[in-house]
Scaffold this motif. Structure first.
Motif, PDB file in Angstrom:
ATOM      1  N   LYS A 190      65.841  57.194  -3.848  1.00 45.89           N
ATOM      2  CA  LYS A 190      66.429  57.890  -4.990  1.00 45.89           C
ATOM      3  C   LYS A 190      65.506  59.001  -5.502  1.00 45.89           C
ATOM      4  CE  LYS A 190      68.308  55.270  -8.014  1.00 45.89           C
ATOM      5  NZ  LYS A 190      68.461  54.294  -9.120  1.00 45.89           N
ATOM      6  N   VAL A 191      64.216  58.672  -5.713  1.00 52.73           N
ATOM      7  CA  VAL A 191      63.306  59.679  -6.253  1.00 52.73           C
ATOM      8  C   VAL A 191      63.003  60.751  -5.205  1.00 52.73           C
ATOM      9  CG1 VAL A 191      62.278  58.120  -7.939  1.00 52.73           C
ATOM     10  CG2 VAL A 191      61.261  58.293  -5.673  1.00 52.73           C
ATOM     11  N   ALA A 192      63.001  60.337  -3.914  1.00 53.76           N
ATOM     12  CA  ALA A 192      62.753  61.323  -2.850  1.00 53.76           C
ATOM     13  C   ALA A 192      63.901  62.323  -2.767  1.00 53.76           C
ATOM     14  CB  ALA A 192      62.574  60.615  -1.513  1.00 53.76           C
ATOM     15  N   GLU A 193      65.105  61.900  -3.080  1.00 59.45           N
ATOM     16  CA  GLU A 193      66.282  62.777  -3.042  1.00 59.45           C
ATOM     17  C   GLU A 193      66.124  63.952  -3.997  1.00 59.45           C
ATOM     18  OE1 GLU A 193      71.146  62.374  -3.664  1.00 59.45           O
ATOM     19  OE2 GLU A 193      69.825  60.627  -3.873  1.00 59.45           O
ATOM     20  N   TYR A 194      65.356  63.751  -5.049  1.00 63.63           N
ATOM     21  CA  TYR A 194      65.153  64.819  -6.030  1.00 63.63           C
ATOM     22  C   TYR A 194      63.765  65.435  -5.933  1.00 63.63           C
ATOM     23  CZ  TYR A 194      69.437  62.972  -7.907  1.00 63.63           C
ATOM     24  OH  TYR A 194      70.737  62.561  -8.032  1.00 63.63           O
ATOM     25  N   GLY A 195      63.035  65.068  -4.864  1.00 59.68           N
ATOM     26  CA  GLY A 195      61.741  65.700  -4.640  1.00 59.68           C
ATOM     27  C   GLY A 195      60.619  65.155  -5.496  1.00 59.68           C
ATOM     28  N   LEU A 196      60.829  63.999  -6.121  1.00 56.60           N
ATOM     29  CA  LEU A 196      59.780  63.402  -6.956  1.00 56.60           C
ATOM     30  C   LEU A 196      58.915  62.512  -6.070  1.00 56.60           C
ATOM     31  CD1 LEU A 196      58.543  63.055  -9.736  1.00 56.60           C
ATOM     32  CD2 LEU A 196      60.128  61.166 -10.155  1.00 56.60           C
ATOM     33  N   GLY A 254      50.412  58.140  -3.935  1.00 52.72           N
ATOM     34  CA  GLY A 254      49.083  58.503  -4.427  1.00 52.72           C
ATOM     35  C   GLY A 254      48.908  58.328  -5.922  1.00 52.72           C
ATOM     36  N   VAL A 255      50.018  58.113  -6.657  1.00 54.28           N
ATOM     37  CA  VAL A 255      49.921  57.830  -8.090  1.00 54.28           C
ATOM     38  C   VAL A 255      49.724  56.328  -8.252  1.00 54.28           C
ATOM     39  CG1 VAL A 255      51.087  57.915 -10.318  1.00 54.28           C
ATOM     40  CG2 VAL A 255      51.401  59.778  -8.668  1.00 54.28           C
ATOM     41  N   LEU A 256      48.614  55.933  -8.873  1.00 52.01           N
ATOM     42  CA  LEU A 256      48.284  54.515  -8.990  1.00 52.01           C
ATOM     43  C   LEU A 256      48.985  53.881 -10.177  1.00 52.01           C
ATOM     44  CD1 LEU A 256      44.454  54.573  -8.235  1.00 52.01           C
ATOM     45  CD2 LEU A 256      46.346  54.189  -6.660  1.00 52.01           C
ATOM     46  N   LEU A 257      49.598  52.716  -9.935  1.00 52.40           N
ATOM     47  CA  LEU A 257      50.234  51.960 -11.003  1.00 52.40           C
ATOM     48  C   LEU A 257      49.162  51.151 -11.719  1.00 52.40           C
ATOM     49  CD1 LEU A 257      52.814  51.058 -12.439  1.00 52.40           C
ATOM     50  CD2 LEU A 257      53.026  49.240 -10.747  1.00 52.40           C
ATOM     51  N   LYS A 271      53.145  69.523 -12.141  1.00 47.99           N
ATOM     52  CA  LYS A 271      53.184  69.454 -10.675  1.00 47.99           C
ATOM     53  C   LYS A 271      54.453  68.766 -10.191  1.00 47.99           C
ATOM     54  CE  LYS A 271      50.601  67.609  -6.717  1.00 47.99           C
ATOM     55  NZ  LYS A 271      49.380  66.850  -6.295  1.00 47.99           N
ATOM     56  N   LYS A 272      54.816  67.638 -10.796  1.00 55.43           N
ATOM     57  CA  LYS A 272      55.979  66.880 -10.346  1.00 55.43           C
ATOM     58  C   LYS A 272      57.285  67.594 -10.673  1.00 55.43           C
ATOM     59  CE  LYS A 272      53.513  63.775  -8.509  1.00 55.43           C
ATOM     60  NZ  LYS A 272      53.421  63.733  -7.030  1.00 55.43           N
ATOM     61  N   LEU A 273      57.352  68.271 -11.810  1.00 54.57           N
ATOM     62  CA  LEU A 273      58.565  69.006 -12.154  1.00 54.57           C
ATOM     63  C   LEU A 273      58.796  70.187 -11.209  1.00 54.57           C
ATOM     64  CD1 LEU A 273      58.595  69.029 -16.064  1.00 54.57           C
ATOM     65  CD2 LEU A 273      59.925  67.611 -14.492  1.00 54.57           C
ATOM     66  N   GLU A 274      57.746  70.844 -10.764  1.00 49.38           N
ATOM     67  CA  GLU A 274      57.883  71.925  -9.798  1.00 49.38           C
ATOM     68  C   GLU A 274      58.405  71.399  -8.464  1.00 49.38           C
ATOM     69  OE1 GLU A 274      57.687  75.244  -9.844  1.00 49.38           O
ATOM     70  OE2 GLU A 274      57.575  75.006 -12.026  1.00 49.38           O
ATOM     71  N   GLU A 275      57.935  70.200  -8.076  1.00 51.29           N
ATOM     72  CA  GLU A 275      58.423  69.594  -6.836  1.00 51.29           C
ATOM     73  C   GLU A 275      59.910  69.288  -6.934  1.00 51.29           C
ATOM     74  OE1 GLU A 275      56.039  66.136  -6.265  1.00 51.29           O
ATOM     75  OE2 GLU A 275      54.217  67.250  -5.717  1.00 51.29           O
ATOM     76  N   VAL A 276      60.350  68.770  -8.074  1.00 47.19           N
ATOM     77  CA  VAL A 276      61.764  68.447  -8.272  1.00 47.19           C
ATOM     78  C   VAL A 276      62.602  69.724  -8.283  1.00 47.19           C
ATOM     79  CG1 VAL A 276      63.444  67.485  -9.891  1.00 47.19           C
ATOM     80  CG2 VAL A 276      61.272  66.312  -9.495  1.00 47.19           C
TER      81      VAL A 276
END
Length: 488
Positions: free
Chosen positions: A333-339, A343-346, A410-415
């Motif tokens: 789902k998140v990959a579909e929108y480019g998110l 590498g982001v640690l929970l 960074k993440k919004l630009e990817e989306v």
């Protein structure tokens, strides 16, 4: 004649004094014998299904207060040495010991017994270490130690809220200014047995104390507990536990008014996933609050705490790769929108102290109000009502993942790039600010709602439907845009 009579009286009196002295010495020696090392071991093993080992005892019956010391106490499951006299046994090997303490001290004012009171001047248990394993059926090896010899396990039945195992107190315990008086209560009526089947042993109740208790202060220091859960492949360790209880007031005859104590706790909590050999949490905790030791309606031992907790800066929570924790459908789902969350640690190390208000009952720690945890790349804000039960390796958390400003950009630009490739730059540019507006907080940070539940060592983590509205808006707008072009 008179002189002869006086002589007989003196002889008789002297003999009586000698007899009393003999009885006193004999009684004193008898009391000492009751607290001899071998006698204490025998009493423990007669009461519990364990093998006990004790280095030495020291007793001062005639002092004020009277004092009893136990040195080097160890408890382990019964073995082939248990049938031998304690003096002939081989020493317990460290791996078999489930509970040990370096020193236990009890001081009691014997003169208060005349008034029907028990006045404990000091209760001190130092250097305690507890280790237990929980099997696939949820049974603790430590519980088995304290069964009555010859007791038969009851048939396994579904657990109820009141059938909770009480485990884990360990360390150095000190009680000061304890005053206890007898209760004038009627004995509890036992329900008539309807079957002859074995029944679970009743949990500890306030009425079992038979006395009303007031304690000015009691403390526990240097506690150590290790719980290995085979079913969930997890290990929970409590270390350097320092516990202080103040103004303890318990009266089984009136729990509504006398069922209280103040509470302070500091120590470390470590949770490990044994399968992945991965550290899930390593937390330094300081807390204070109040506790009701017994359930008012049933009288059962069921501590109910309201605490203000501080998780110290530098404490480690999670630290697992967020991309790896997502379920397959959430990753897609998140990959579909480019998110891209790889590498982001929970979790990770806290950048600042976290302040938490909690209600803890039956082992469950329930958050009261929002709780803010600040990590290097983002913050996690836990919703009111989220809970964790470390003793059962369970949790149910609803929260928001708030990315810092740099990571948000960074993440919004990817989306935006991904959506532009799918729906066109013009439509994406026009609708993107409106669509993501619900995911941007007052500090222009991306805030993603998520939930996590199940095992602490194996969390079931997933995002809520964060981009569902965006997808529908883009599709509707794209259709309207094409329709407008055709009508021109």
């Amino acid at each position: 004649m008179v002189s002869a009579m006086k002589k007989k009286v003196l002889i008789a009196g002297s003999a009586f004094v000698v007899l009393l002295a003999g009885l006193g010495v004999g009684g004193y020696q008898w009391l000492l014998g009751r607290f001899d090392k071998d006698a204490v071991i025998a009493q423990m093993e007669a009461s519990w299904s364990c093998r006990a080992q004790l280095d030495s005892t020291q007793v001062k019956i005639l002092s004020s207060p009277a004092r009893l010391e136990l040195h080097g106490l160890k408890l382990a499951p019964k073995d082939d040495q248990s049938a031998l006299p304690a003096s002939q046994r081989q020493a317990l090997s460290p791996e078999k010991v489930l509970l040990s303490t370096e020193l236990a001290v009890l001081e009691v004012e014997l003169k208060d017994l005349v008034d029907g009171k028990i006045n404990v001047k000091e209760l001190h248990i130092g250097g305690v270490s507890v280790k237990t394993e929980v099997d696939e059926d949820g049974r603790s090896s430590l519980q088995a130690l304290f069964k009555s010899p010859g007791a038969v396990d009851a048939p396994k039945a579904p657990a109820t809220p009141t059938e909770q195992a009480v485990t884990g107190d360990a360390g150095t315990t000190t009680a000061k200014g304890v005053q206890v008086t007898e209760l004038k209560t009627e004995p509890a009526t036992k329900p008539e047995a309807t079957t002859k089947e074995a029944k679970p042993k009743s949990v500890f109740r306030a009425s079992d104390m038979k006395v009303a208790v007031r304690v000015d202060e009691a403390s526990l220091e240097r506690g150590s507990v290790e719980i290995t859960n085979q079913k969930n492949a997890s290990k929970i360790q409590l270390s350097d536990v320092n516990l202080k209880l103040k103004e303890i007031d318990v009266n089984a005859a009136d729990l509504a008014a006398h069922n209280h104590c103040g509470f302070e706790l500091a120590g470390g909590i470590r949770v490990e996933n044994l399968e992945k050999k991965q550290q899930v949490a390593d937390i330094k905790v300081n807390s204070k609050g109040t506790m009701e030791p017994f359930d008012v309606s049933t009288g059962e031992w069921m501590p109910d705490l309201n605490l203000e907790v501080t998780l110290a800066k530098g404490s480690l929570l999670g630290g697992m790769d967020l991309g790896d924790q997502l379920k397959k459908k959430d990753r897609e789902k998140v990959a579909e929108y480019g998110l891209n969350l790889e590498g982001v640690l929970l979790g990770g190390a806290l950048l600042e102290d976290a302040f938490v208000k909690v209600h803890q009952v039956r082992g469950k720690v329930i958050m009261k109000g929002e709780t803010r945890l600040v990590f290097p790349q983002y913050e996690i804000i836990l919703n009111d009502g989220s809970w964790v039960n470390a003793s059962q390796d369970l949790h149910n958390v609803k929260a928001r993942l708030v990315l810092n400003a740099d990571l948000t950009a960074k993440k919004l630009e990817e989306v935006k790039k991904t959506l532009s490739e799918r729906f066109g730059k013009d439509i994406t540019e026009a609708l993107f600010p409106l669509a993501v507006g619900t995911l941007i907080d007052s500090q222009n940070r991306l805030s993603l709602p998520f939930k996590s539940k199940g095992s602490l060592a194996k969390p079931d983590f997933g995002f809520d439907n964060i981009f569902g509205d965006l997808k529908d808006m883009v599709k509707d707008s794209a259709a309207g845009f094409l329709k407008g072009l055709l009508e021109k």
